[in-house]
Design a protein around this motif. Structure first.
Motif, PDB file in Angstrom:
ATOM      1  N   VAL A  38     -10.793 -21.516   4.299  1.00 18.58           N
ATOM      2  CA  VAL A  38     -10.068 -20.201   4.904  1.00 18.58           C
ATOM      3  C   VAL A  38      -9.533 -20.558   6.308  1.00 18.58           C
ATOM      4  N   PHE A  39      -8.109 -20.691   5.996  1.00 19.21           N
ATOM      5  CA  PHE A  39      -6.954 -20.833   6.837  1.00 19.21           C
ATOM      6  C   PHE A  39      -6.936 -19.788   8.224  1.00 19.21           C
ATOM      7  N   CYS A  40      -7.015 -18.489   7.897  1.00 12.00           N
ATOM      8  CA  CYS A  40      -6.282 -17.801   8.965  1.00 12.00           C
ATOM      9  C   CYS A  40      -7.494 -16.017   8.803  1.00 12.00           C
ATOM     10  N   SER A  41      -7.478 -14.883   9.489  1.00 14.91           N
ATOM     11  CA  SER A  41      -8.029 -13.899   9.904  1.00 14.91           C
ATOM     12  C   SER A  41      -7.901 -13.042  10.713  1.00 14.91           C
ATOM     13  N   THR A  42      -8.134 -11.651  10.394  1.00 21.04           N
ATOM     14  CA  THR A  42      -7.899 -11.196  11.771  1.00 21.04           C
ATOM     15  C   THR A  42      -8.587  -9.754  10.875  1.00 21.04           C
ATOM     16  N   PHE A  43      -9.483  -9.092  12.268  1.00 22.16           N
ATOM     17  CA  PHE A  43     -10.117  -7.908  12.290  1.00 22.16           C
ATOM     18  C   PHE A  43      -8.772  -6.499  12.469  1.00 22.16           C
ATOM     19  N   ASP A  44      -9.096  -5.675  11.465  1.00 18.47           N
ATOM     20  CA  ASP A  44      -7.635  -4.847  11.612  1.00 18.47           C
ATOM     21  C   ASP A  44      -7.793  -4.045  13.480  1.00 18.47           C
ATOM     22  N   MET A  45      -7.053  -3.068  13.149  1.00 19.82           N
ATOM     23  CA  MET A  45      -6.828  -2.819  14.895  1.00 19.82           C
ATOM     24  C   MET A  45      -8.616  -1.728  15.016  1.00 19.82           C
ATOM     25  N   THR A  46      -9.676  -1.720  13.940  1.00 17.97           N
ATOM     26  CA  THR A  46     -10.462   0.197  13.937  1.00 17.97           C
ATOM     27  C   THR A  46     -11.426  -1.458  14.619  1.00 17.97           C
ATOM     28  N   GLY A  47     -11.058  -2.658  13.320  1.00 16.60           N
ATOM     29  CA  GLY A  47     -12.247  -3.088  13.420  1.00 16.60           C
ATOM     30  C   GLY A  47     -13.372  -3.553  12.472  1.00 16.60           C
ATOM     31  N   THR A  48     -12.928  -2.998  11.630  1.00 14.29           N
ATOM     32  CA  THR A  48     -13.835  -2.421  10.834  1.00 14.29           C
ATOM     33  C   THR A  48     -13.269  -2.785   9.011  1.00 14.29           C
ATOM     34  N   ARG A  49     -12.803  -3.437   8.730  1.00 16.53           N
ATOM     35  CA  ARG A  49     -12.245  -4.779   8.140  1.00 16.53           C
ATOM     36  C   ARG A  49     -11.661  -5.929   8.760  1.00 16.53           C
ATOM     37  N   LEU A  50     -11.506  -6.833   7.647  1.00 14.69           N
ATOM     38  CA  LEU A  50     -11.209  -8.182   8.437  1.00 14.69           C
ATOM     39  C   LEU A  50     -10.349  -8.696   7.387  1.00 14.69           C
ATOM     40  N   ILE A  51      -9.224  -9.415   7.349  1.00 12.43           N
ATOM     41  CA  ILE A  51      -8.568 -10.329   6.650  1.00 12.43           C
ATOM     42  C   ILE A  51      -8.460 -11.061   6.454  1.00 12.43           C
ATOM     43  N   THR A  52      -8.649 -11.901   5.542  1.00 12.16           N
ATOM     44  CA  THR A  52      -8.932 -13.592   6.095  1.00 12.16           C
ATOM     45  C   THR A  52      -7.386 -13.732   4.478  1.00 12.16           C
ATOM     46  N   GLY A  53      -7.149 -14.922   5.006  1.00 12.83           N
ATOM     47  CA  GLY A  53      -6.221 -16.367   4.195  1.00 12.83           C
ATOM     48  C   GLY A  53      -6.604 -17.113   3.281  1.00 12.83           C
ATOM     49  N   GLY A  54      -6.860 -17.905   2.873  1.00 12.14           N
ATOM     50  CA  GLY A  54      -7.456 -19.275   2.655  1.00 12.14           C
ATOM     51  C   GLY A  54      -6.469 -20.111   1.169  1.00 12.14           C
ATOM     52  N   ALA A  55      -7.000 -20.989   0.639  1.00 12.85           N
ATOM     53  CA  ALA A  55      -6.292 -22.166  -0.063  1.00 12.85           C
ATOM     54  C   ALA A  55      -6.271 -21.907  -0.820  1.00 12.85           C
ATOM     55  N   ASP A  56      -7.422 -20.598  -1.872  1.00 13.48           N
ATOM     56  CA  ASP A  56      -6.877 -20.251  -3.578  1.00 13.48           C
ATOM     57  C   ASP A  56      -5.599 -19.578  -3.454  1.00 13.48           C
ATOM     58  N   LYS A  57      -4.916 -19.147  -2.635  1.00 13.84           N
ATOM     59  CA  LYS A  57      -3.006 -18.683  -2.323  1.00 13.84           C
ATOM     60  C   LYS A  57      -3.738 -17.101  -1.929  1.00 13.84           C
ATOM     61  N   THR A  58      -4.930 -16.438  -1.868  1.00  9.68           N
ATOM     62  CA  THR A  58      -4.999 -14.974  -2.172  1.00  9.68           C
ATOM     63  C   THR A  58      -5.710 -14.303  -0.030  1.00  9.68           C
ATOM     64  N   ILE A  59      -5.604 -13.199  -0.040  1.00 10.07           N
ATOM     65  CA  ILE A  59      -6.021 -12.619   1.097  1.00 10.07           C
ATOM     66  C   ILE A  59      -7.237 -11.970   0.616  1.00 10.07           C
ATOM     67  N   LYS A  60      -8.159 -12.065   0.810  1.00  9.24           N
ATOM     68  CA  LYS A  60      -9.226 -11.169   1.102  1.00  9.24           C
ATOM     69  C   LYS A  60      -9.372 -10.509   2.207  1.00  9.24           C
ATOM     70  N   VAL A  61      -9.987  -8.493   1.738  1.00 12.82           N
ATOM     71  CA  VAL A  61     -10.287  -8.066   2.768  1.00 12.82           C
ATOM     72  C   VAL A  61     -12.587  -7.483   2.389  1.00 12.82           C
ATOM     73  N   TYR A  62     -12.565  -7.927   3.680  1.00 15.07           N
ATOM     74  CA  TYR A  62     -13.936  -7.764   3.627  1.00 15.07           C
ATOM     75  C   TYR A  62     -14.234  -6.452   4.794  1.00 15.07           C
ATOM     76  N   ALA A  63     -15.278  -5.210   3.950  1.00 11.14           N
ATOM     77  CA  ALA A  63     -15.378  -4.084   5.122  1.00 11.14           C
ATOM     78  C   ALA A  63     -16.862  -4.423   4.928  1.00 11.14           C
ATOM     79  N   GLU A  64     -17.388  -3.500   6.060  1.00 14.64           N
ATOM     80  CA  GLU A  64     -18.664  -3.454   6.468  1.00 14.64           C
ATOM     81  C   GLU A  64     -19.890  -2.331   5.392  1.00 14.64           C
ATOM     82  N   GLN A  65     -20.410  -2.769   5.025  1.00 14.61           N
ATOM     83  CA  GLN A  65     -21.270  -2.288   4.353  1.00 14.61           C
ATOM     84  C   GLN A  65     -21.785  -0.543   4.852  1.00 14.61           C
ATOM     85  N   SER A  66     -21.575   0.603   3.882  1.00 20.74           N
ATOM     86  CA  SER A  66     -21.961   1.814   4.263  1.00 20.74           C
ATOM     87  C   SER A  66     -23.641   1.853   4.184  1.00 20.74           C
ATOM     88  N   GLN A  67     -23.989   2.956   5.191  1.00 22.89           N
ATOM     89  CA  GLN A  67     -25.388   2.914   4.926  1.00 22.89           C
ATOM     90  C   GLN A  67     -25.642   3.296   3.558  1.00 22.89           C
TER      91      GLN A  67
END
Length: 436
Positions: free
Chosen positions: A407-436
């Motif tokens: 994993v080379f880079c990351s940032t949260f979006d402006m609301t802080g509810t999504r996390l965007i990462t960039g990596g060595a497999d040439k893809t961008i992954k978006v993570y989010a909090e699991q809702s209850q």
């Protein structure tokens, strides 16, 4: 013949002093000092050498509060090492001079002491805030090289990524669709930032270039020339029209955004400056370098305010908390992520447990702190207590090598509810909090 020999006693007396000097290093019982002479010698030595430091100055004595548990009253037998003469000397000193006077104890009984220790223990353990677990929501493909940089625009509609394929791509944050590709760099794009106050996107890369893109015309309108080698990171000042870049020439450079003039060269690091961050109040610029130091800079003077030397290995990532006036830095190893308090750079604690080369850090205003490793390990922490609440593994996409899980880079979006990462497999992954 025997009558001509001198008597033995006078000879012994003459040689006595010399003999005593020779054997004084290994005395036996017959060479004991008389108690009286030993006492006199000790008291003279104490008076000559320790007279001025036997008592604290009055000002310091006044500040001293009562101290911890009192010494037990009854005479207890102690196991002592070494010859008995040491204990004799100690006793003699105690008889000659009984200063400082024993202080009354604050703990009158053993139960009071154990209560105090219990209280001390409870005050130290802070309960971490509960954060819901995060999960992978979306994988975006499109780049043809390692994704090295990511930035979200202030309106939270889209985000930009830069990669080893020399292209900057703009993606829709909600759908993950590609909106635009910007070409112009001739090497890996290592840093991106979107201005919150102008329609500008700033990029830097291993081609020594720092570019300003006009997002209304989608073209480069300014170049900032000055770096002598690859530019690894950039950061925009939140309130001033300045841009700070850093790179392999072991310097950070401060640019006037509009005139392209170089305001300062922040020099002092002895190796690649891997990351730089700006904030409104002092220290306005923070840099982390491969020389394993973090520097806090006085932006007005262009000089180092503080150098933090706690890291053992190269510092590759920094993250400033959006609201708390503190920041974190990361390197490789065990206790490799450290939290610092601004403005003086006071060390707060280690985030221990993420045993990898940390390439990227991000933190949101909720206190969710993310660290991404070179081996594809991701850890989510509670920023206030340093407790890891979730660990994930970056799964390389089909067609990429097992080794391409970094994993080379990351940032949260402006609301802080999504996390965007960039990596060595040439893809961008978006993570989010699991809702209850």
């Amino acid at each position: 013949m025997s009558a001509s020999l001198p008597p033995l006693n006078p000879l012994l007396k003459v040689c006595g002093k010399r003999t005593r000097d020779i054997f004084s290093s290994c005395p036996d019982d017959s060479m004991q000092d008389e108690p009286k002479s030993a006492r006199i010698r000790l008291s003279v030595k104490m008076n000559d050498e320790y007279k001025d430091v036997r008592e604290l100055p009055a000002q310091l004595l006044a500040q001293q509060g009562p101290v911890g548990p009192a010494r037990p009253k009854e005479q207890r037998k102690a196991i002592t090492a070494g010859p008995a003469t040491d204990t004799e000397t100690g006793r003699m000193i105690a008889i000659i001079d009984n200063k400082p006077k024993p202080q009354p104890s604050t703990f009158t009984s053993a139960s009071n002491l154990s209560e105090a220790l219990q209280l001390h223990k409870t005050t130290r353990t802070i309960k971490p805030t509960y954060h819901p677990p995060w999960k992978l929501m979306r994988v975006i493909s499109g780049h043809l090289g390692w994704v090295r940089s990511v930035a979200v625009e202030p309106g939270n509609k889209w985000f930009a990524t830069g990669a080893g394929d020399r292209v900057i791509k703009i993606w829709d944050l909600a759908s993950g669709e590609l909106k635009l590709s910007l070409t112009g760099h001739i090497s890996t794009v290592r840093g991106l930032a979107v201005s919150p106050r102008h329609p500008y996107l700033f990029s830097c890369g291993e081609d020594k270039m720092v570019k300003c893109w006009d997002l209304e015309a989608n073209k480069v309108i300014r170049h900032y020339h000055g770096h002598l080698s690859g530019v690894y990171a950039l950061s925009l000042h939140p309130t001033l029209d300045i841009l700070v870049t850093c790179g392999r020439d072991a310097s950070a450079r401060v640019w006037d955004m509009r005139t392209k003039a170089q305001i300062h060269v922040l020099s002092g690091h002895t190796a690649t400056v891997a990351d730089v961050k700006c904030q409104e109040s002092d220290p306005q610029v923070i840099t982390g370098s491969m020389d394993s130091t973090v520097r806090l800079w006085d932006l007005a003077a262009g000089k180092t305010m503080v150098t933090l030397t706690h890291h053992k290995k190269s510092v590759r990532a920094l993250a400033i908390h959006p609201t708390e006036y503190s920041f974190a830095s990361a390197s490789a190893g065990g206790n490799n992520i450290k939290k610092w308090k601004c403005p003086e750079g006071a060390f707060v604690f280690n985030f221990s447990g993420h045993n990898a080369i940390i390439n990227t850090l991000s933190v949101n205003s909720e206190g969710v702190f993310f660290s991404g490793g070179d081996n594809g390990t991701l850890t989510l922490w509670d920023y206030n207590t340093g407790t890891a609440f979730q660990t994930l593994d970056d799964i390389p996409q089909p067609g990429s090598l097992e080794a391409e899980a970094g994993v080379f880079c990351s940032t949260f979006d402006m609301t802080g509810t999504r996390l965007i990462t960039g990596g060595a497999d040439k893809t961008i992954k978006v993570y989010a909090e699991q809702s209850q």
